[in-house]
Design an enzyme around this catalytic site. Structure first.
Site, PDB file in Angstrom:
ATOM      1  N   ARG A 148       0.865  -1.185   0.000  1.00 11.58           N
ATOM      2  CA  ARG A 148       0.000   0.000   0.000  1.00 11.58           C
ATOM      3  C   ARG A 148       0.895   1.227   0.000  1.00 11.58           C
ATOM      4  NH1 ARG A 148      -5.462   1.429   3.323  1.00 11.58           N
ATOM      5  NH2 ARG A 148      -6.183   0.017   1.698  1.00 11.58           N
ATOM      6  N   HIS A 200      -7.294   0.799  -6.557  1.00 13.65           N
ATOM      7  CA  HIS A 200      -7.541  -0.052  -5.385  1.00 13.65           C
ATOM      8  C   HIS A 200      -8.153  -1.362  -5.894  1.00 13.65           C
ATOM      9  CE1 HIS A 200      -7.851  -1.186  -1.346  1.00 13.65           C
ATOM     10  NE2 HIS A 200      -8.756  -0.364  -0.890  1.00 13.65           N
ATOM     11  N   GLN A 246      -9.928  -4.066  -3.503  1.00  9.62           N
ATOM     12  CA  GLN A 246     -11.250  -3.630  -3.037  1.00  9.62           C
ATOM     13  C   GLN A 246     -12.300  -3.828  -4.133  1.00  9.62           C
ATOM     14  OE1 GLN A 246     -12.359  -1.981   0.066  1.00  9.62           O
ATOM     15  NE2 GLN A 246     -14.273  -2.603  -0.870  1.00  9.62           N
ATOM     16  N   ASP A 280     -17.256   7.222  -2.069  1.00  8.63           N
ATOM     17  CA  ASP A 280     -16.012   7.115  -1.302  1.00  8.63           C
ATOM     18  C   ASP A 280     -15.763   8.500  -0.704  1.00  8.63           C
ATOM     19  OD1 ASP A 280     -13.543   6.256  -0.300  1.00  8.63           O
ATOM     20  OD2 ASP A 280     -12.531   6.252  -2.250  1.00  8.63           O
ATOM     21  N   CYS A 309     -16.406   1.590   0.204  1.00  6.10           N
ATOM     22  CA  CYS A 309     -15.252   0.750   0.568  1.00  6.10           C
ATOM     23  C   CYS A 309     -14.867   0.919   2.032  1.00  6.10           C
ATOM     24  CB  CYS A 309     -14.072   1.055  -0.341  1.00  6.10           C
ATOM     25  SG  CYS A 309     -13.456   2.754  -0.237  1.00  6.10           S
ATOM     26  N   ARG A 361     -13.476  -8.713   1.312  1.00  7.93           N
ATOM     27  CA  ARG A 361     -12.040  -8.474   1.109  1.00  7.93           C
ATOM     28  C   ARG A 361     -11.253  -9.748   1.439  1.00  7.93           C
ATOM     29  NH1 ARG A 361     -10.195  -3.318   1.325  1.00  7.93           N
ATOM     30  NH2 ARG A 361      -8.361  -4.300   0.403  1.00  7.93           N
TER      31      ARG A 361
END
Ligand code: CP
Ligand code: NVA
Length: 300
Positions: free
Chosen positions: A100, A127, A130, A218, A258, A286
């Site tokens: 990440r 991402h 996700q 988001d 998310c 996930r």
């Protein structure tokens, strides 16, 4: 060459669909195995995380492996050791890297210089773990994506980019509503359209939400953009997903996020806590999807 997962477009369409089906199977049986027995997976996190860190650590253990969590503060990454050296050193000890970080070029560099698989656990651009998990969340409810409309309301950010890429492989219509100045990268949109994705872009969230089967949002300021929070609050006025916006969608529409979420900014308390919200299924998925992704990268 190791198999990497840096973007959804690293997958062939058939792989993308197979991963969703495999993650679904793994979920049904609470899958365990010894695929990674005796192996350590380095988890390099340059940004905060709850879901991604814990679901990868647990998932790696379910596959028999050992996760090794690393941050810049406690490694030489924080003292500017070059990624080309870090990648080659970790490749001598570990079986893979879950990363990440900020720019996509950093995961690209680790993949280029390392000799073990690299999985993108979020960059400024994408991402993918996700959004592949979100494909599982949609598949569980609506296995045929071809008649689905998915609305994206908010920033043209890493999540939006990965949904755009997902629309190449999965046949839903993606309607993005984004305020001026916050569009997704036009090169990512054009590439996806060229590969057959059905994508529209509007400034009007109500237009994107009309008849949608999923409404997705988001945060307005992603990690690394905290100083833009105030300016973004102004720019995104009118983009909160609230009951009025959900009422424009299909009657059984679901709300996706998310997480982490800012209640009262991009989503109202009533929507995120309401009966149409599937945010905790997304979070659970996930774990299952990442186990399928790890199996895919390590089975090559
Ligand atoms: N959705 C997600 O990636 O959450 P974390 O930042 O908690 O990992
Ligand atoms: N767009 C958000 C997603 C967090 C999971 C960010 O990058 O901060």
């Amino acid at each position: 060459m190791p198999r990497n997962f840096l973007s959804i477009l690293d997958l062939e369409k058939t792989d993308a669909h197979a991963l969703v089906r495999r993650a679904h199977e793994m979920k049904q049986v609470d899958y365990r195995c010894d695929l990674l027995s005796g192996k350590t997976v380095a988890m390099i996190f340059e940004k905060a995380s709850t879901r991604t860190r814990v679901s990868f650590e647990v998932g790696i253990r379910h596959l028999g492996g050992t996760p090794l969590f690393m941050t810049p503060a406690e490694s030489q990454l924080g003292r500017s050791e070059p990624l080309c050296d870090t990648a080659r050193v970790l490749s001598r000890y570990c079986a893979g890297m879950v990363v990440r970080t900020f720019g996509q070029e950093k995961v690209d560099a680790l993949a280029t210089w390392g000799s073990i698989p690299v999985v993108n656990a979020l960059t400024d651009e994408y991402h993918p773990c996700q959004v592949m998990s979100d494909m599982l969340t949609m598949y569980e409810r609506t296995p045929d994506f071809s008649s689905l409309k998915v609305a994206w309301v908010g920033d043209g950010n890493n999540m939006a980019h990965s949904f755009i890429n997902a629309a190449v492989h999965f046949p839903f219509e993606l309607a993005l509503a984004v305020p001026e100045g916050y569009d997704p990268d036009p090169a990512i949109v054009e590439r996806a359209k060229g590969l057959g994705a059905r994508i529209t872009l509007t400034r009007d969230p109500r237009e994107a939400c009309a008849g949608a089967h999923y409404i997705n949002t988001d945060v307005w300021a992603s990690m690394g953009q905290e100083e833009e929070q105030k300016a973004r609050e102004k720019a995104f006025a009118g983009f909160m997903v609230d009951d009025a916006m959900m009422a424009l969608a299909a009657p059984d529409a679901k709300f996706l996020h998310c997480l982490p979420a800012h209640r009262g900014e991009e989503v109202s308390e009533s929507v995120i806590e309401g009966p149409q919200s599937v945010i905790f299924d997304q979070a659970e998925n996930r774990l299952h999807m990442q186990k399928a992704i790890l199996e895919w990268v390590f089975s090559d």
